[in-house]
Enzyme design. Structure first.
Site, PDB file in Angstrom:
ATOM      1  N   CYS A  84      -3.496   3.341  -6.897  1.00 49.10           N
ATOM      2  CA  CYS A  84      -2.276   4.094  -7.170  1.00 49.10           C
ATOM      3  C   CYS A  84      -2.585   5.595  -7.191  1.00 49.10           C
ATOM      4  O   CYS A  84      -3.506   6.035  -7.889  1.00 49.10           O
ATOM      5  CB  CYS A  84      -1.693   3.664  -8.516  1.00 49.10           C
ATOM      6  SG  CYS A  84      -0.234   4.601  -9.009  1.00 49.10           S
ATOM      7  N   CYS A 106      -1.951   6.995 -11.005  1.00 46.87           N
ATOM      8  CA  CYS A 106      -2.827   6.768 -12.162  1.00 46.87           C
ATOM      9  C   CYS A 106      -4.218   6.254 -11.800  1.00 46.87           C
ATOM     10  O   CYS A 106      -5.056   6.093 -12.676  1.00 46.87           O
ATOM     11  CB  CYS A 106      -2.165   5.804 -13.135  1.00 46.87           C
ATOM     12  SG  CYS A 106      -2.050   4.100 -12.531  1.00 46.87           S
ATOM     13  N   CYS A 157       3.491   0.082  -9.578  1.00 39.49           N
ATOM     14  CA  CYS A 157       2.193   0.037 -10.256  1.00 39.49           C
ATOM     15  C   CYS A 157       2.400  -0.510 -11.656  1.00 39.49           C
ATOM     16  O   CYS A 157       3.256  -0.036 -12.402  1.00 39.49           O
ATOM     17  CB  CYS A 157       1.594   1.432 -10.303  1.00 39.49           C
ATOM     18  SG  CYS A 157       0.076   1.537 -11.301  1.00 39.49           S
ATOM     19  N   CYS A 170       1.468   2.579 -14.385  1.00 33.22           N
ATOM     20  CA  CYS A 170       2.279   3.793 -14.558  1.00 33.22           C
ATOM     21  C   CYS A 170       3.725   3.628 -14.097  1.00 33.22           C
ATOM     22  O   CYS A 170       4.537   4.534 -14.289  1.00 33.22           O
ATOM     23  CB  CYS A 170       1.640   4.982 -13.843  1.00 33.22           C
ATOM     24  SG  CYS A 170       1.744   4.943 -12.038  1.00 33.22           S
ATOM     25  N   CYS A 207       4.625  -4.310   1.732  1.00 33.97           N
ATOM     26  CA  CYS A 207       4.830  -3.168   2.611  1.00 33.97           C
ATOM     27  C   CYS A 207       4.844  -1.915   1.738  1.00 33.97           C
ATOM     28  O   CYS A 207       5.821  -1.649   1.045  1.00 33.97           O
ATOM     29  CB  CYS A 207       6.145  -3.359   3.364  1.00 33.97           C
ATOM     30  SG  CYS A 207       6.392  -2.226   4.718  1.00 33.97           S
TER      31      CYS A 207
END
Length: 166
Positions: free
Chosen positions: A84, A87, A132, A135, A155
């Protein structure tokens, strides 16, 4: 869903930023989805804007969509991990990446306990949004037209991730 004036202005601003950055017009007020919940990593809007590039902010916090074939991660074929951009949580292994032909980095499975899902009903259809787990940043969507063994296609927006080779 009814938006406050502030949420509507913010969503419009994100769409404008997205257009300037070559991102798709798909953005909505973050309060309508995972953004309204509490996560392990939380920052104020001003802190997110400072930590992220304008393109990362538009996607991760504003739910924009980058243009297909615009991310270098679409052509990333080395062994490693996709994390991510908000984070740093590891999200996908390169072992699950495949070329979906859609123009976005695609995976048939996330890492264990890496992502969460919400229903996205924008554009009058129900889709499964992926965010995510740590976060709440918007990553993309999951569809049921992927390869074996899962039959899923995660995707993802490349700008929402960072790649660590190895």
């Amino acid at each position: 869903m009814s938006l406050t004036r502030r949420e509507a202005l913010r969503a419009g601003g994100l769409a404008m930023v997205g257009g300037l950055l070559g991102l798709g017009a798909c953005s909505r007020a973050p309060a309508a989805t995972a953004m309204a919940r509490r996560f392990e990593v939380m920052h104020s809007d001003a802190e997110w804007r400072q930590r992220l590039t304008p393109a990362q902010y538009a996607v991760l916090r504003g739910h924009a969509t980058e243009r297909p074939y615009s991310s270098p991660l679409n052509d990333e074929h080395r062994h490693g991990t996709f994390a991510c951009a908000g984070c740093g949580l590891p999200l996908y292994s390169s072992a699950t990446k495949f070329d979906s032909g859609t123009g976005w980095p695609s995976f048939w499975a996330p890492l264990h306990d890496a992502v969460g899902e919400d229903t996205d009903s924008t554009f009058g259809m129900a889709r499964t949004e992926v965010h995510c787990r740590r976060c709440g940043g918007h990553l993309g969507h999951v569809f049921d037209d992927g390869p074996a063994p899962t039959g899923l296609r995660y995707c993802m927006n490349g700008v929402a991730m960072l790649f660590a080779p190895g």
